[in-house]
Design a protein around this motif. Structure first.
Motif, PDB file in Angstrom:
ATOM      1  N   GLU A  95      37.820 124.737 144.238  1.00 11.49           N
ATOM      2  CA  GLU A  95      37.050 124.407 145.436  1.00 11.49           C
ATOM      3  C   GLU A  95      36.077 125.542 145.773  1.00 11.49           C
ATOM      4  OE1 GLU A  95      38.669 124.062 149.768  1.00 11.49           O
ATOM      5  OE2 GLU A  95      39.121 122.177 148.728  1.00 11.49           O
ATOM      6  N   GLU A  96      36.546 126.769 145.643  1.00 14.09           N
ATOM      7  CA  GLU A  96      35.680 127.931 145.910  1.00 14.09           C
ATOM      8  C   GLU A  96      34.533 127.989 144.904  1.00 14.09           C
ATOM      9  OE1 GLU A  96      36.032 132.773 145.953  1.00 14.09           O
ATOM     10  OE2 GLU A  96      37.782 131.604 146.523  1.00 14.09           O
ATOM     11  N   ARG A  97      34.864 127.742 143.622  1.00 11.82           N
ATOM     12  CA  ARG A  97      33.826 127.749 142.588  1.00 11.82           C
ATOM     13  C   ARG A  97      32.785 126.667 142.856  1.00 11.82           C
ATOM     14  NH1 ARG A  97      32.123 125.228 138.363  1.00 11.82           N
ATOM     15  NH2 ARG A  97      33.713 123.613 138.362  1.00 11.82           N
ATOM     16  N   LEU A  98      33.243 125.481 143.237  1.00 10.31           N
ATOM     17  CA  LEU A  98      32.319 124.386 143.533  1.00 10.31           C
ATOM     18  C   LEU A  98      31.452 124.706 144.752  1.00 10.31           C
ATOM     19  CD1 LEU A  98      34.596 121.291 142.875  1.00 10.31           C
ATOM     20  CD2 LEU A  98      32.648 122.052 141.504  1.00 10.31           C
ATOM     21  N   ALA A  99      32.055 125.329 145.755  1.00 11.65           N
ATOM     22  CA  ALA A  99      31.276 125.704 146.945  1.00 11.65           C
ATOM     23  C   ALA A  99      30.184 126.706 146.570  1.00 11.65           C
ATOM     24  CB  ALA A  99      32.201 126.281 148.009  1.00 11.65           C
ATOM     25  N   GLU A 100      30.518 127.664 145.708  1.00 14.50           N
ATOM     26  CA  GLU A 100      29.525 128.644 145.264  1.00 14.50           C
ATOM     27  C   GLU A 100      28.405 127.963 144.483  1.00 14.50           C
ATOM     28  OE1 GLU A 100      31.876 131.438 143.064  1.00 14.50           O
ATOM     29  OE2 GLU A 100      32.720 132.350 144.886  1.00 14.50           O
ATOM     30  N   GLU A 101      28.766 127.020 143.622  1.00 14.63           N
ATOM     31  CA  GLU A 101      27.760 126.276 142.859  1.00 14.63           C
ATOM     32  C   GLU A 101      26.868 125.459 143.790  1.00 14.63           C
ATOM     33  OE1 GLU A 101      26.749 126.085 139.609  1.00 14.63           O
ATOM     34  OE2 GLU A 101      28.024 127.845 139.340  1.00 14.63           O
ATOM     35  N   LEU A 102      27.490 124.866 144.799  1.00 16.38           N
ATOM     36  CA  LEU A 102      26.718 124.074 145.760  1.00 16.38           C
ATOM     37  C   LEU A 102      25.724 124.962 146.507  1.00 16.38           C
ATOM     38  CD1 LEU A 102      26.316 121.292 146.982  1.00 16.38           C
ATOM     39  CD2 LEU A 102      28.112 121.820 148.632  1.00 16.38           C
ATOM     40  N   VAL A 103      26.135 126.173 146.872  1.00 20.58           N
ATOM     41  CA  VAL A 103      25.228 127.116 147.541  1.00 20.58           C
ATOM     42  C   VAL A 103      24.076 127.465 146.607  1.00 20.58           C
ATOM     43  CG1 VAL A 103      25.029 129.494 148.404  1.00 20.58           C
ATOM     44  CG2 VAL A 103      26.935 128.044 149.151  1.00 20.58           C
ATOM     45  N   ARG A 108      18.379 126.795 145.120  1.00 19.26           N
ATOM     46  CA  ARG A 108      17.382 126.399 144.137  1.00 19.26           C
ATOM     47  C   ARG A 108      16.494 125.292 144.694  1.00 19.26           C
ATOM     48  NH1 ARG A 108      18.352 124.271 137.994  1.00 19.26           N
ATOM     49  NH2 ARG A 108      16.185 124.396 137.394  1.00 19.26           N
ATOM     50  N   VAL A 109      17.124 124.310 145.383  1.00 13.54           N
ATOM     51  CA  VAL A 109      16.339 123.221 145.985  1.00 13.54           C
ATOM     52  C   VAL A 109      15.379 123.793 147.025  1.00 13.54           C
ATOM     53  CG1 VAL A 109      16.512 121.206 147.507  1.00 13.54           C
ATOM     54  CG2 VAL A 109      18.006 121.407 145.512  1.00 13.54           C
ATOM     55  N   GLU A 110      15.854 124.738 147.823  1.00 18.90           N
ATOM     56  CA  GLU A 110      14.960 125.367 148.829  1.00 18.90           C
ATOM     57  C   GLU A 110      13.800 126.083 148.178  1.00 18.90           C
ATOM     58  OE1 GLU A 110      17.157 127.895 151.507  1.00 18.90           O
ATOM     59  OE2 GLU A 110      18.377 126.227 152.242  1.00 18.90           O
ATOM     60  N   ARG A 111      14.074 126.807 147.084  1.00 17.27           N
ATOM     61  CA  ARG A 111      12.987 127.500 146.377  1.00 17.27           C
ATOM     62  C   ARG A 111      11.988 126.498 145.823  1.00 17.27           C
ATOM     63  NH1 ARG A 111      17.223 130.655 144.352  1.00 17.27           N
ATOM     64  NH2 ARG A 111      17.151 129.611 142.347  1.00 17.27           N
ATOM     65  N   LEU A 112      12.512 125.398 145.221  1.00 16.54           N
ATOM     66  CA  LEU A 112      11.617 124.388 144.681  1.00 16.54           C
ATOM     67  C   LEU A 112      10.791 123.730 145.800  1.00 16.54           C
ATOM     68  CD1 LEU A 112      13.897 122.667 142.020  1.00 16.54           C
ATOM     69  CD2 LEU A 112      11.867 124.035 141.583  1.00 16.54           C
ATOM     70  N   ALA A 113      11.437 123.460 146.914  1.00 17.27           N
ATOM     71  CA  ALA A 113      10.737 122.854 148.059  1.00 17.27           C
ATOM     72  C   ALA A 113       9.660 123.803 148.565  1.00 17.27           C
ATOM     73  CB  ALA A 113      11.723 122.510 149.164  1.00 17.27           C
ATOM     74  N   HIS A 114       9.960 125.080 148.593  1.00 21.99           N
ATOM     75  CA  HIS A 114       8.966 126.078 149.049  1.00 21.99           C
ATOM     76  C   HIS A 114       7.779 126.156 148.085  1.00 21.99           C
ATOM     77  CE1 HIS A 114       7.518 129.573 151.133  1.00 21.99           C
ATOM     78  NE2 HIS A 114       7.479 130.265 149.989  1.00 21.99           N
TER      79      HIS A 114
END
Length: 119
Positions: A95-103, A108-114
């Motif tokens: 769960e911790e690993r998945l949360a880190e991946e989600l972050v 990455r999505v924010e950078r692409l959106a920017h």
């Protein structure tokens, strides 16, 4: 301390017991009486003392068997608890690993959106 009368092998015994244990002691005596009667039917007249000792040994054997099964079940329960604890640890780590991946994905999505909005 209450006292009750029980009958075992056609003999009456006056027994003391703790408050509230009267019915339990009576049931135990009835069980022993039934076992002795059954053994008398099976083996015939082999002597009261021998029947009583045989009945006591049979009950001791059953108790020993039940204690063995209880010990095995306790070991099984302990092993299952360890398995659950291990699975919970693996789940928490995953769960911790998945949360880190989600972050990371969100960043990455924010950078692409920017990049898209700047371009």
């Amino acid at each position: 301390m209450p006292q009750i009368n029980v009958t075992i092998d056609s003999k009456n015994y006056r027994m003391a017991c703790a408050d509230g244990e009267e019915a339990h002691l009576t049931a135990l005596a009835e069980g022993l009486d039934g076992r002795i009667s059954e053994m008398r039917r099976t083996f015939g007249e082999i002597g009261d003392m021998r029947l009583h000792v045989m009945a006591a040994l049979m009950q001791a054997d059953e108790l020993h068997e039940v204690q063995g099964r209880l010990a095995a079940l306790e070991q099984e329960a302990a092993a299952l608890r360890e398995t659950v604890e291990s699975a919970e640890a693996v789940r928490a780590a995953e769960e911790e690993r998945l949360a880190e991946e989600l972050v990371r994905c969100a960043e990455r999505v924010e950078r692409l959106a920017h990049v898209i909005s700047a371009g």
